[in-house]
Design a protein around this motif. Structure first.
Motif, mmCIF file in Angstrom:
data_model
loop_
_atom_site.group_PDB
_atom_site.id
_atom_site.type_symbol
_atom_site.label_atom_id
_atom_site.label_comp_id
_atom_site.label_asym_id
_atom_site.label_seq_id
_atom_site.Cartn_x
_atom_site.Cartn_y
_atom_site.Cartn_z
ATOM 1 N N ASP A 138 51.341 9.696 -14.336
ATOM 2 C CA ASP A 138 51.974 11.000 -14.164
ATOM 3 C C ASP A 138 52.114 11.345 -12.678
ATOM 4 O O ASP A 138 52.207 10.455 -11.845
ATOM 5 C CB ASP A 138 51.171 12.070 -14.911
ATOM 6 C CG ASP A 138 52.062 13.178 -15.455
ATOM 7 O OD1 ASP A 138 52.989 13.603 -14.735
ATOM 8 O OD2 ASP A 138 51.832 13.636 -16.583
ATOM 9 N N GLY A 139 52.103 12.635 -12.326
ATOM 10 C CA GLY A 139 52.518 13.073 -10.998
ATOM 11 C C GLY A 139 51.490 13.003 -9.891
ATOM 12 O O GLY A 139 51.848 12.847 -8.723
ATOM 13 N N PHE A 140 50.207 13.159 -10.200
ATOM 14 C CA PHE A 140 49.163 13.108 -9.178
ATOM 15 C C PHE A 140 47.813 13.075 -9.876
ATOM 16 O O PHE A 140 47.711 13.374 -11.063
ATOM 17 C CB PHE A 140 49.229 14.324 -8.235
ATOM 18 C CG PHE A 140 48.693 15.594 -8.855
ATOM 19 C CD1 PHE A 140 47.380 15.990 -8.638
ATOM 20 C CD2 PHE A 140 49.492 16.383 -9.674
ATOM 21 C CE1 PHE A 140 46.875 17.154 -9.217
ATOM 22 C CE2 PHE A 140 49.011 17.536 -10.260
ATOM 23 C CZ PHE A 140 47.696 17.923 -10.028
ATOM 24 N N ILE A 141 46.782 12.715 -9.118
ATOM 25 C CA ILE A 141 45.412 12.791 -9.616
ATOM 26 C C ILE A 141 44.487 13.223 -8.493
ATOM 27 O O ILE A 141 44.822 13.112 -7.310
ATOM 28 C CB ILE A 141 44.901 11.438 -10.175
ATOM 29 C CG1 ILE A 141 45.016 10.330 -9.111
ATOM 30 C CG2 ILE A 141 45.590 11.073 -11.471
ATOM 31 C CD1 ILE A 141 44.339 9.021 -9.512
ATOM 32 N N PHE A 175 41.531 12.457 -12.312
ATOM 33 C CA PHE A 175 42.056 13.352 -13.330
ATOM 34 C C PHE A 175 43.293 14.072 -12.808
ATOM 35 O O PHE A 175 43.325 14.521 -11.658
ATOM 36 C CB PHE A 175 41.008 14.401 -13.734
ATOM 37 C CG PHE A 175 40.091 13.959 -14.835
ATOM 38 C CD1 PHE A 175 40.211 14.458 -16.128
ATOM 39 C CD2 PHE A 175 39.089 13.028 -14.579
ATOM 40 C CE1 PHE A 175 39.360 14.038 -17.133
ATOM 41 C CE2 PHE A 175 38.235 12.606 -15.584
ATOM 42 C CZ PHE A 175 38.373 13.109 -16.869
ATOM 43 N N PHE A 176 44.315 14.164 -13.655
ATOM 44 C CA PHE A 176 45.427 15.087 -13.435
ATOM 45 C C PHE A 176 44.855 16.487 -13.618
ATOM 46 O O PHE A 176 44.143 16.745 -14.589
ATOM 47 C CB PHE A 176 46.520 14.794 -14.466
ATOM 48 C CG PHE A 176 47.731 15.669 -14.361
ATOM 49 C CD1 PHE A 176 48.720 15.405 -13.431
ATOM 50 C CD2 PHE A 176 47.897 16.748 -15.229
ATOM 51 C CE1 PHE A 176 49.861 16.200 -13.351
ATOM 52 C CE2 PHE A 176 49.026 17.544 -15.156
ATOM 53 C CZ PHE A 176 50.010 17.273 -14.209
ATOM 54 N N LEU A 177 45.162 17.407 -12.689
ATOM 55 C CA LEU A 177 44.406 18.658 -12.654
ATOM 56 C C LEU A 177 45.151 19.882 -13.177
ATOM 57 O O LEU A 177 44.527 20.923 -13.402
ATOM 58 C CB LEU A 177 43.923 18.936 -11.215
ATOM 59 C CG LEU A 177 42.976 17.886 -10.634
ATOM 60 C CD1 LEU A 177 42.593 18.256 -9.210
ATOM 61 C CD2 LEU A 177 41.731 17.732 -11.489
ATOM 62 N N PRO A 188 45.882 16.629 -4.343
ATOM 63 C CA PRO A 188 44.950 17.311 -3.445
ATOM 64 C C PRO A 188 44.749 16.534 -2.142
ATOM 65 O O PRO A 188 44.666 15.303 -2.157
ATOM 66 C CB PRO A 188 43.655 17.371 -4.261
ATOM 67 C CG PRO A 188 43.739 16.223 -5.209
ATOM 68 C CD PRO A 188 45.192 16.076 -5.541
ATOM 69 N N GLU A 189 44.709 17.273 -1.022
ATOM 70 C CA GLU A 189 44.671 16.644 0.300
ATOM 71 C C GLU A 189 43.236 16.218 0.647
ATOM 72 O O GLU A 189 42.552 16.850 1.445
ATOM 73 C CB GLU A 189 45.258 17.601 1.342
ATOM 74 C CG GLU A 189 46.750 17.859 1.093
ATOM 75 C CD GLU A 189 47.339 18.928 1.986
ATOM 76 O OE1 GLU A 189 46.567 19.576 2.745
ATOM 77 O OE2 GLU A 189 48.572 19.135 1.946
ATOM 78 N N GLY A 236 38.583 27.949 -10.655
ATOM 79 C CA GLY A 236 38.759 28.415 -9.285
ATOM 80 C C GLY A 236 38.809 27.308 -8.252
ATOM 81 O O GLY A 236 39.139 27.548 -7.084
ATOM 82 N N HIS A 237 38.493 26.068 -8.656
ATOM 83 C CA HIS A 237 38.538 24.933 -7.715
ATOM 84 C C HIS A 237 39.939 24.774 -7.137
ATOM 85 O O HIS A 237 40.924 24.709 -7.866
ATOM 86 C CB HIS A 237 38.113 23.656 -8.440
ATOM 87 C CG HIS A 237 38.281 22.406 -7.618
ATOM 88 N ND1 HIS A 237 37.385 22.042 -6.639
ATOM 89 C CD2 HIS A 237 39.254 21.447 -7.641
ATOM 90 C CE1 HIS A 237 37.788 20.906 -6.093
ATOM 91 N NE2 HIS A 237 38.919 20.533 -6.672
ATOM 92 N N ASN A 238 40.035 24.721 -5.804
ATOM 93 C CA ASN A 238 41.321 24.607 -5.127
ATOM 94 C C ASN A 238 41.747 23.146 -5.021
ATOM 95 O O ASN A 238 40.961 22.286 -4.617
ATOM 96 C CB ASN A 238 41.236 25.214 -3.723
ATOM 97 C CG ASN A 238 42.557 25.101 -2.968
ATOM 98 O OD1 ASN A 238 43.548 25.722 -3.341
ATOM 99 N ND2 ASN A 238 42.569 24.300 -1.916
ATOM 100 N N TYR A 239 43.012 22.860 -5.374
ATOM 101 C CA TYR A 239 43.494 21.489 -5.247
ATOM 102 C C TYR A 239 44.944 21.410 -4.774
ATOM 103 O O TYR A 239 45.540 20.344 -4.778
ATOM 104 C CB TYR A 239 43.335 20.739 -6.574
ATOM 105 C CG TYR A 239 44.170 21.266 -7.727
ATOM 106 C CD1 TYR A 239 45.468 20.783 -7.951
ATOM 107 C CD2 TYR A 239 43.669 22.223 -8.598
ATOM 108 C CE1 TYR A 239 46.227 21.250 -9.016
ATOM 109 C CE2 TYR A 239 44.411 22.689 -9.663
ATOM 110 C CZ TYR A 239 45.701 22.194 -9.869
ATOM 111 O OH TYR A 239 46.448 22.651 -10.913
ATOM 112 N N GLY A 240 45.531 22.509 -4.354
ATOM 113 C CA GLY A 240 46.918 22.521 -3.920
ATOM 114 C C GLY A 240 47.098 22.071 -2.489
ATOM 115 O O GLY A 240 46.201 21.490 -1.876
ATOM 116 N N ALA A 241 48.276 22.385 -1.959
ATOM 117 C CA ALA A 241 48.622 21.969 -0.594
ATOM 118 C C ALA A 241 48.330 23.071 0.418
ATOM 119 O O ALA A 241 48.839 23.034 1.542
ATOM 120 C CB ALA A 241 50.098 21.581 -0.524
ATOM 121 N N ASN A 242 47.545 24.048 0.015
ATOM 122 C CA ASN A 242 47.083 25.102 0.919
ATOM 123 C C ASN A 242 48.224 25.894 1.547
ATOM 124 O O ASN A 242 48.114 26.393 2.664
ATOM 125 C CB ASN A 242 46.200 24.503 2.023
ATOM 126 C CG ASN A 242 45.065 23.670 1.472
ATOM 127 O OD1 ASN A 242 44.239 24.157 0.704
ATOM 128 N ND2 ASN A 242 45.027 22.386 1.828
#
Length: 325
Positions: free
Chosen positions: A29-32, A38-40, A94-95, A171-177
């Motif tokens: 899929d698109g990212f892990i 895990f895909f989030l 996630p970066e 609440g865990h952050n995993y985006g591109a900020n």
């Protein structure tokens, strides 16, 4: 062989080894998450496979796993022609960068610091693969193509459910900020049809056959790589219509682009470009921008040029009908 991100359908009955590749290791899929794999989005799910078999390698850094697979593939095939596709999961969020780059960028503000670290991590792993080509004395007669898929991400994500399958808390952050990239004079980012979202770098290296150190400004698409590779390998194009064309005239002779009209569509949003004019349709609203302006795509000309809007809409409608399955 394909080692990295597939993202052309995650069904178990499909995938790279069912569509022409002999080997596959990576994500469907698109990212892990690069450590637990895990895909989030949503409630999440595990996504790491070898062929069609699920693989569990928790706590092992995915960029290193896929780089090792690519290097192994080169070692095992360096005495014969091979095709290697290495779509990295990074710098996509996630970066989670290699900590050896922490000090280099410690004085940068966020989100630029996070993005710079993950870019350098990506560059480092690509360098390992290119170094292996050099070790086998293949760097001069191997076609190497580098290309991004879209502009930088400005996405911001957190896990929104309790008991997420990855084990991460709500609440865990995993985006591109919010996005640490830079598109220069071009407006936009990933997910938009402004140039900042779709105009990306592309590099081809083939020292034995192609000139070196040249820059071309003509518009091309990813669809052009297939006929270009065939041309370089002296293989005839397959029967039927291709969406792309060989780039050798552009590379060798600085010829004009063969794309007189260019099209994009994502879900119900679409864009069409003819020359320097681009029409973007988003939720029924029309934006007509000009790429030759001092500030490209800053002004909407749609109300001033209704005839051009109609013409470009007609071009899109005809294209959409042509490509509909």
């Amino acid at each position: 062989g394909l080692f990295g991100k597939w993202h052309l359908g995650a069904a178990y009955t499909n995938g790279p080894t069912r569509q022409g590749f002999d080997e596959f290791f990576g994500i469907r899929d698109g990212f892990i998450d690069n450590y637990n794999h895990f895909f989030l989005h949503g409630s999440g799910y595990h996504d790491l496979y070898r062929g069609t078999t699920e693989v569990f390698a928790r706590d092992q850094y995915f960029p290193d796993l896929m780089t090792a697979e690519a290097v192994r593939f080169i070692d095992g095939n360096h005495n014969r022609p091979f095709f290697l596709y290495v779509p990295f999961n990074i710098p996509h969020y996630p970066e989670q960068a290699d900590k050896k780059f922490d000090e280099r960028y410690q004085d940068l503000p966020e989100p630029r610091r996070s993005y710079a670290k993950i870019l350098s991590t990506t560059d480092d792993r690509m360098g390992r693969i290119l170094d292996r080509l050099k070790q086998h004395q293949l760097e001069k007669n191997t076609i190497v193509i580098f290309m991004s898929d879209n502009g930088y991400s400005a996405e911001d994500y957190q896990i929104k459910v309790d008991e997420h399958t990855s084990g991460y808390p709500k609440g865990h952050n995993y985006g591109a900020n919010g996005g640490g990239g830079n598109t220069g004079r071009w407006r936009g980012h990933k997910g938009q049809f402004f140039e900042g979202g779709i105009r990306v770098p592309a590099v081809i290296r083939y020292p034995d056959k192609l000139p070196q150190g040249l820059v071309r400004d003509q518009a091309i698409t990813a669809c052009d790589w297939f006929p270009t590779i065939l041309d370089l390998c002296r293989i005839k194009n397959p029967a039927g219509k291709l969406d792309g064309a060989s780039l050798l005239p552009i590379i060798n002779e600085n010829a004009d682009t063969h794309h007189q009209v260019m099209h994009w569509q994502w879900q119900k949003r679409w864009a069409v470009r003819e020359g320097n004019w681009k029409l973007i349709q988003n939720r029924g609203k029309m934006f007509l921008g000009n790429l030759a302006d001092d500030q490209p795509e800053a002004k909407n000309y749609a109300s001033e040029k209704p005839a051009l809007v109609t013409r470009l809409t007609t071009l899109h409608t005809a294209w959409a009908k042509e490509v509909k399955p």
